[in-house]
Design a protein around this motif. Structure first.
Motif, short mmCIF file in Angstrom:
data_model
loop_
_atom_site.label_atom_id
_atom_site.label_comp_id
_atom_site.label_asym_id
_atom_site.label_seq_id
_atom_site.Cartn_x
_atom_site.Cartn_y
_atom_site.Cartn_z
N ALA A 23 0.83 -1.20 0.00
CA ALA A 23 0.00 0.00 0.00
C ALA A 23 0.88 1.27 0.00
N GLY A 25 4.33 1.67 -0.38
CA GLY A 25 5.32 1.77 -1.44
C GLY A 25 4.67 1.94 -2.80
N PHE A 75 -4.58 -18.38 4.03
CA PHE A 75 -6.01 -18.09 3.94
C PHE A 75 -6.69 -18.91 2.83
N ARG A 106 4.98 -11.52 0.67
CA ARG A 106 6.20 -11.50 -0.14
C ARG A 106 5.81 -11.56 -1.61
N THR A 112 -1.86 -5.96 0.07
CA THR A 112 -3.08 -5.47 -0.61
C THR A 112 -3.61 -6.51 -1.60
N LEU A 300 14.79 -2.54 9.29
CA LEU A 300 15.78 -1.97 8.36
C LEU A 300 16.53 -0.81 9.02
N ILE A 499 -3.34 -8.15 12.15
CA ILE A 499 -2.54 -7.75 10.97
C ILE A 499 -2.73 -6.26 10.65
N ASN A 543 -9.46 0.48 10.47
CA ASN A 543 -8.40 -0.25 9.77
C ASN A 543 -7.46 0.80 9.17
C1 LIG Z 1 -5.86 -10.89 5.79
C2 LIG Z 1 -5.66 -9.41 5.84
C3 LIG Z 1 -6.78 -8.57 5.89
C4 LIG Z 1 -6.60 -7.18 5.97
N1 LIG Z 1 -7.70 -6.38 5.92
C5 LIG Z 1 -7.55 -5.05 5.95
C6 LIG Z 1 -8.68 -4.18 5.79
O1 LIG Z 1 -9.80 -4.62 5.55
N2 LIG Z 1 -8.48 -2.84 5.87
C7 LIG Z 1 -7.25 -2.31 6.12
O2 LIG Z 1 -7.15 -1.08 6.21
N3 LIG Z 1 -6.16 -3.11 6.22
C8 LIG Z 1 -6.28 -4.45 6.15
N4 LIG Z 1 -5.17 -5.26 6.22
C9 LIG Z 1 -3.87 -4.63 6.45
C10 LIG Z 1 -3.27 -4.10 5.16
O3 LIG Z 1 -3.03 -5.13 4.26
C11 LIG Z 1 -1.98 -3.36 5.52
O4 LIG Z 1 -2.29 -2.31 6.42
C12 LIG Z 1 -1.30 -2.74 4.32
O5 LIG Z 1 -1.11 -3.65 3.28
C13 LIG Z 1 0.03 -2.19 4.78
O6 LIG Z 1 0.73 -1.64 3.70
P1 LIG Z 1 2.31 -1.59 3.70
O7 LIG Z 1 2.73 -0.97 2.43
O8 LIG Z 1 2.78 -0.97 4.97
O9 LIG Z 1 2.78 -3.12 3.81
P2 LIG Z 1 2.56 -4.34 2.80
O10 LIG Z 1 1.30 -4.19 2.04
O11 LIG Z 1 2.74 -5.57 3.60
O12 LIG Z 1 3.76 -4.21 1.78
C14 LIG Z 1 5.10 -4.31 2.18
C15 LIG Z 1 5.93 -4.84 1.00
O13 LIG Z 1 7.29 -4.72 1.33
C16 LIG Z 1 7.98 -5.89 0.94
N5 LIG Z 1 9.15 -6.03 1.81
C17 LIG Z 1 9.16 -6.35 3.12
N6 LIG Z 1 10.42 -6.36 3.58
C18 LIG Z 1 11.22 -6.03 2.54
C19 LIG Z 1 12.62 -5.88 2.39
N7 LIG Z 1 13.47 -6.05 3.42
N8 LIG Z 1 13.10 -5.55 1.16
C20 LIG Z 1 12.26 -5.36 0.11
N9 LIG Z 1 10.93 -5.49 0.21
C21 LIG Z 1 10.41 -5.82 1.40
C22 LIG Z 1 6.96 -7.01 1.11
O14 LIG Z 1 7.30 -8.11 0.28
C23 LIG Z 1 5.67 -6.32 0.70
O15 LIG Z 1 5.39 -6.47 -0.67
C24 LIG Z 1 -5.29 -6.64 6.07
C25 LIG Z 1 -4.18 -7.49 5.99
C26 LIG Z 1 -4.36 -8.86 5.84
C27 LIG Z 1 -3.15 -9.74 5.68
#
Ligand SMILES: Cc1cc2nc3c(=O)[nH]c(=O)nc-3n(C[C@H](O)[C@H](O)[C@H](O)COP(=O)(O)OP(=O)(O)OC[C@H]3O[C@@H](n4cnc5c(N)ncnc54)[C@H](O)[C@@H]3O)c2cc1C
Ligand code: SF4
Length: 568
Positions: A23, A25, A75, A106, A112, A300, A499, A543
């Motif tokens: 989300a 990035g 899931f 991953r 997302t 990190l 999560i 959320n």
């Molecule tokens: C089952 C489930 C249901 C959910 N339902 C909701 C909902 O209804 N509403 C809501 O608001 N939120 C919900 N969430 C939470 C939501 O998915 C997260 O809040 C959101 O995706 C976070 O975004 P992000 O970019 O921080 O992390 P992420 O979406 O997890 O993206 C992080 C990315 O970074 C990559 N990464 C990690 N470490 C490294 C590294 N060292 N080097 C390179 N790349 C790396 C990962 O591979 C990943 O692609 C849910 C999550 C899950 C799993």
């Protein structure tokens, strides 16, 4: 659509290097490339394209597993998201007595690819909670600072909902919501009788075509990835258009190890492991944006040590990894006899709830601070492995042959359940740090978690349990499980299990008590930004992802503005 490009020569200096394509990035990549920046994204997972790779419309009988989960798809085997609670070769540890689970994606698009798409804005109170009840901390920004970005992402990504003008549940730029289904009408009637506010859900699923994407056709399979991209994933809605600008280099299977800095303390790029060969590589950039998910970003930063930053980058305050939170949660389900033997009718809908209940009570009359919202589930979906949670829980108690088949038909869809999702207040006992005795398969030190719920959270979850039981009773239903005791924490889910983990790089005006400033820019390193849930100061009873997206867009605008002025 999101095929990676070959990494550019090491000599190339990008405008911006983003770590992670979820989300946060994904939004940074979209906004920065649209603004003309030359961007490289390092993503630890593999490519994905909903149009090609989704298992939408696959029948359970097409697989010998009938949809049962696999290790990399906890899931269910048809789920879009590759990841899970345990990733081979990527451990994390817990301090003695800590119960905590860490769900990591991953793949391009991160979590997302699965998320529930419940897309709630934080409200005006959520940014200023300390001023209202003295607990936790206020954000240095207010709702008004973020509102224009919420409006922009509503228009760009699309979210359905209804304008209710509630004090702390702001209206958005909504598409029309889908009508409630049969089980949701029953819930609405019971909620009205118990004076629990019950309104149309707010989900980022298109009920009308938007920006070249088709409207939802109500197959109800959002978690499998939508082949027509009617729901939101960073993968196809942000990364794919960013690639189409020609300004984005997407490097997959690139596991970032640390942020590189020069002797002046400025970030110069990121060191990463090419997972396909196991080799160390580097990418250079004028600006680094961390969006690896809140806790991975803390990892990190803590692993980016140098003579100038011996305790980790951006950590002069010692608060990297601190003030982490997750949503509080508990669930109650029940059997509703009046829904037995239902007349077959159209139950079509989106892959998520059509109604929900925002926080509706006044804390002055309660024994706990903050609140929770209620998510509704139940009714009929395409049956899959383990559907209905086991026939033995229904009055027949199980069986064989024809009677069993008849019972499945009789009870199918006669279940309704509620999940509470509430606000945890940051506390000193919940944090993460580097476990210097454990490394992952690439030799990168891992995180150790400490977790503590306080009475605030336990009392809130007790209230959830009582409310859900009252709702099921009001529908004439029978709850499947007894009320959990105080010793069982009233059924509170362990830390991390909902999560929604946030914090670890919280924002603030004071560099002595915060990691980033109000622009999510590191106090200690001006060309380093955080665009995931790391900068959150408080959790809210919402959320978090709509706010992660809005803040990432706001930070990207700030970076663009600063670059035009010759900084940061
Ligand atoms: C089952 C489930 C249901 C959910 N339902 C909701 C909902 O209804 N509403 C809501 O608001 N939120 C919900 N969430 C939470 C939501 O998915 C997260 O809040 C959101 O995706 C976070 O975004 P992000 O970019 O921080 O992390 P992420 O979406 O997890 O993206 C992080 C990315 O970074 C990559 N990464 C990690 N470490 C490294 C590294 N060292 N080097 C390179 N790349 C790396 C990962 O591979 C990943 O692609 C849910 C999550 C899950 C799993
Ligand atoms: S319910 Fe709608 S958004 Fe979800 S997968 Fe089906 S068509 Fe796509």
């Amino acid at each position: 659509m999101t095929e990676p490009q070959a990494p550019s020569p090491q000599s190339r200096v990008y405008d911006v290097c983003i770590v992670g394509s979820g989300a946060g990035g994904g939004m940074a990549a979209y906004a920065l490339t649209k603004a003309g920046a030359d961007v490289v994204v390092l993503e630890a997972g593999e490519p994905w394209d909903n149009a090609k790779d989704s298992a939408m419309l696959t029948w359970p009988y097409e697989s010998p597993r009938r949809g049962r989960s696999t290790k990399e798809r906890p899931f269910g085997e048809f789920d879009a998201c590759i990841g899970g609670w345990e990733i081979p070769g990527e451990p994390y540890t817990r301090a003695p007595g800590t119960e905590f689970a860490w769900w990591r994606a991953r793949m391009v698009g991160g979590r997302t690819n699965h998320w529930g798409r419940i897309s709630l804005r934080f409200g005006p109170y959520d940014f200023k909670r300390k001023s209202r009840d003295g607990l936790g901390d206020d954000w240095p920004i207010s709702y008004d600072d973020v509102a224009p970005y919420y409006d922009q992402i509503d228009r760009l990504i699309g979210v359905f909902g209804s304008k209710e003008s509630l004090a702390n549940e702001p209206n958005g730029v909504f598409l029309p919501p889908p009508l409630p289904r049969c089980h949701e009408l029953l819930v609405k009637q019971a909620a009205d009788r118990l004076h629990v506010t019950c309104i149309p859900a707010r989900l980022s699923i298109l009920t009308r075509p938007l920006n070249g994407r088709a409207a939802c056709h109500y197959c109800g399979q959002c978690n499998r990835g939508c082949k027509v991209n009617a729901n939101f994933t960073a993968t196809n809605v942000l990364i794919a258009p960013a690639l189409a600008t020609g300004k984005l280099t997407l490097v997959t299977n690139a596991m970032a190890r640390e942020v590189l800095v020069d002797t002046g303390g400025r970030a110069t790029g990121v060191a990463y492991i090419d997972k396909t060969t196991g080799t160390d590589r580097r990418v250079r950039a004028k600006v680094v944006v961390l969006a690896a998910s809140a806790l991975e970003t803390a990892r990190l930063l803590l692993n980016s040590t140098s003579s100038r930053f011996p305790n980790g980058l951006a950590n002069s305050s010692g608060t990297v990894g601190k003030y982490i939170t997750d949503t509080t949660g508990t669930d109650v389900g029940g059997f509703i006899p009046k829904m037995m033997d239902h007349v077959p009718h159209n139950h079509d809908g989106v892959g998520g709830m059509h109604l929900y209940m925002p926080w509706w009570l006044d804390n002055a009359k309660l024994d706990f601070p903050r609140g929770y919202h209620i998510e509704v589930w139940g009714g009929t979906q395409v049956p899959s492995y383990g559907f209905m949670g086991g026939i033995h829980r229904y009055p027949s108690g199980g069986g064989y042959g024809k009677q069993l088949k008849d019972d499945y038909r009789r009870y199918y869809g006669a279940t309704i359940g509620f999940s509470g999702r509430g606000e945890m207040i940051p506390n000193d006992g919940s944090y993460c740090e580097i476990d210097s005795r454990t490394v992952d398969r690439w030799g990168i030190p891992v995180l150790r978690f400490h977790w503590k719920w306080t009475d605030h959270e336990y009392k809130q979850v007790k209230h959830m349990q009582e409310t859900f039981r009252a709702l099921i009773a009001e529908m004439g239903g029978q709850v499947f499980s007894p009320m959990p005791t105080a010793e069982q924490g009233y059924g509170i889910a362990a830390g991390g299990v909902i999560i929604h983990e946030l914090g670890g790089a919280r924002m603030g005006d004071d560099p002595k008590t915060s990691v980033t400033n109000r622009w999510c820019q590191a106090h200690d390193c001006k060309n380093l930004f955080v665009a995931d849930g790391g900068p959150f100061v408080s959790q809210a009873d919402k959320n978090p992802t709509w706010t992660i997206l809005a803040l990432s867009m706001r930070t990207s605008d700030y970076i663009t503005d600063q670059m035009r002025k010759g900084a940061p």
